[in-house]
Design an enzyme around this catalytic site. Structure first.
Site, PDB file in Angstrom:
ATOM      1  N   ASP A  65       0.807  -1.951  -0.221  1.00  0.00           N
ATOM      2  CA  ASP A  65      -0.348  -0.011   0.077  1.00  0.00           C
ATOM      3  C   ASP A  65       0.768   1.387   0.442  1.00  0.00           C
ATOM      4  OD1 ASP A  65       0.926  -0.324   2.513  1.00  0.00           O
ATOM      5  OD2 ASP A  65      -1.403  -0.010   3.469  1.00  0.00           O
ATOM      6  N   ASN A 133      -7.785  -1.628  14.125  1.00  0.00           N
ATOM      7  CA  ASN A 133      -8.844  -2.015  14.127  1.00  0.00           C
ATOM      8  C   ASN A 133      -9.066  -3.694  12.760  1.00  0.00           C
ATOM      9  OD1 ASN A 133      -7.969  -1.420  12.040  1.00  0.00           O
ATOM     10  ND2 ASN A 133      -9.321  -0.092  11.544  1.00  0.00           N
ATOM     11  N   HIS A 135      -7.029  -4.485  10.513  1.00  0.00           N
ATOM     12  CA  HIS A 135      -6.716  -4.430   9.185  1.00  0.00           C
ATOM     13  C   HIS A 135      -5.846  -4.644   8.605  1.00  0.00           C
ATOM     14  CE1 HIS A 135      -4.464  -0.165  10.001  1.00  0.00           C
ATOM     15  NE2 HIS A 135      -3.667  -0.632   8.891  1.00  0.00           N
ATOM     16  N   GLU A 140      -9.088  -1.688   5.381  1.00  0.00           N
ATOM     17  CA  GLU A 140     -10.260  -1.346   7.179  1.00  0.00           C
ATOM     18  C   GLU A 140     -11.552  -2.088   6.774  1.00  0.00           C
ATOM     19  OE1 GLU A 140      -8.463   0.644   8.655  1.00  0.00           O
ATOM     20  OE2 GLU A 140      -7.979   2.831   7.470  1.00  0.00           O
TER      21      GLU A 140
HETATM   22  C1  GLP Z   1      -0.338  -0.031   8.102  1.00  0.00           C
HETATM   23  C2  GLP Z   1      -0.093  -0.135   6.964  1.00  0.00           C
HETATM   24  C3  GLP Z   1      -0.221  -2.003   7.446  1.00  0.00           C
HETATM   25  C4  GLP Z   1       0.151  -1.952   8.826  1.00  0.00           C
HETATM   26  C5  GLP Z   1      -0.199  -1.498   9.703  1.00  0.00           C
HETATM   27  C6  GLP Z   1       0.485  -1.478  11.345  1.00  0.00           C
HETATM   28  O1  GLP Z   1      -1.375   0.899   8.864  1.00  0.00           O
HETATM   29  N1  GLP Z   1      -0.994   0.412   5.887  1.00  0.00           N
HETATM   30  O2  GLP Z   1       0.278  -1.689   6.101  1.00  0.00           O
HETATM   31  O3  GLP Z   1      -0.172  -3.499   9.029  1.00  0.00           O
HETATM   32  O4  GLP Z   1       0.328  -0.123   9.713  1.00  0.00           O
HETATM   33  O5  GLP Z   1       1.424  -0.732  11.288  1.00  0.00           O
HETATM   34  P1  GLP Z   1       2.289  -0.922  12.409  1.00  0.00           P
HETATM   35  O6  GLP Z   1       3.541  -1.848  12.589  1.00  0.00           O
HETATM   36  O7  GLP Z   1       3.349   0.293  12.858  1.00  0.00           O
HETATM   37  O8  GLP Z   1       1.293  -0.818  13.547  1.00  0.00           O
END
Ligand code: GLP
Length: 255
Positions: A65, A133, A135, A140
């Site tokens: 993403d 949440n 995702h 989402e």
């Molecule tokens: C963002 C990214 C996800 C990632 C998530 C968790 O939302 N789009 O791909 O998995 O964050 O991030 P973190 O590892 O910083 O908690």
């Protein structure tokens, strides 16, 4: 689903790196995530490359993403994150790096990435984090199981947690993520405990996109004790085959 519960984030990253290197010989296409959870893994991959213990030369990558309606050189872009944490520190070949574009017409941007995914093929090994949440990528709550790449509006909850540079993001859909041959999801910290528990216990639902991982045959979940705080480990022992408990106290379950 194989569940690895480690004592701390350092051991989570070691475990993730060990799974990564195990499967690297069979990985032609590597799916990449961003975020704090994967920093330790990417550091270990870069160190392994520096010590000439591994090479990513023949590997193609697909990033999950990117924020939409920002320039990819924005300091908060996932492109900047990946360049600093992996691309510039390994022998990944620029022509093998595939990334969703962050500007222009949203429908065309999504179609163009779907086209790239079709050409390269779905990941042999997909690295994932998880949002609070539930995702995955930026799929989402509310994302359909059949979705491919598209531009989405970030949820208020996500926006509050990550303070994004844009309210829009472009994300690979659940369909392509779930077509990966192997998936490794990394989570650490108490703030991920609810998402991890819902991913494992909740019935499959588009309200918690990570629940769809339950039906994938090759998922490795690597978490620390805090992210596993809401799991009933005793019940895993009795209802499933536990395949190892190691000396330093980490736990591995086949659930
Ligand atoms: C963002 C990214 C996800 C990632 C998530 C968790 O939302 N789009 O791909 O998995 O964050 O991030 P973190 O590892 O910083 O908690």
């Amino acid at each position: 689903m194989k569940l690895f519960i480690e004592n701390n984030y350092n051991l989570v990253s070691n475990r993730a790196f060990s799974l990564f290197t195990n499967f690297l010989p069979e990985t032609r296409v590597l799916g990449l995530a961003t975020g704090n959870s994967v920093v330790g893994l990417y550091d270990r991959i870069c160190n392994g490359f520096r010590r000439k213990e591994l090479s990513l030369k023949g590997v193609s990558t697909l990033n999950l993403d990117e924020y939409f309606r920002i320039n990819r050189d924005h300091p908060q872009s996932f492109w900047s994150y990946m360049t600093t944490s992996l691309f510039s520190r390994t022998d990944l070949q620029p022509e093998n790096i595939h990334f969703p574009i962050s500007e222009g017409d949203p429908v065309e941007a999504a179609e163009s990435y779907n086209h790239e995914i079709d050409e390269v093929g779905c990941p042999d090994f997909q690295i994932l984090g998880i949002g609070r949440n539930g995702h995955i990528g930026f799929n989402e709550p509310g994302s359909p199981r059949s979705a491919r790449t598209r531009v989405i509006v970030l949820s208020h909850e996500t926006a509050e947690v990550i303070a994004p540079p844009s309210e829009f993001a472009i994300t690979m859909g659940l369909k392509d993520i779930l077509e990966s041959k192997r998936i490794m999801l990394i989570a650490s910290g108490r703030e991920k405990a609810e998402a991890v528990s819902r991913m494992i216990y909740s019935p499959l639902t588009y309200l918690v996109p990570a629940t769809y991982l339950q039906e994938h045959p090759n998922v490795y979940v690597v978490i620390d004790r805090e992210a596993g705080a809401l799991l009933d480990l005793k019940s895993f022992e009795s209802r499933s085959e536990k395949f190892g408990v190691f000396k330093n106290g980490n736990l591995i379950f086949d659930i």
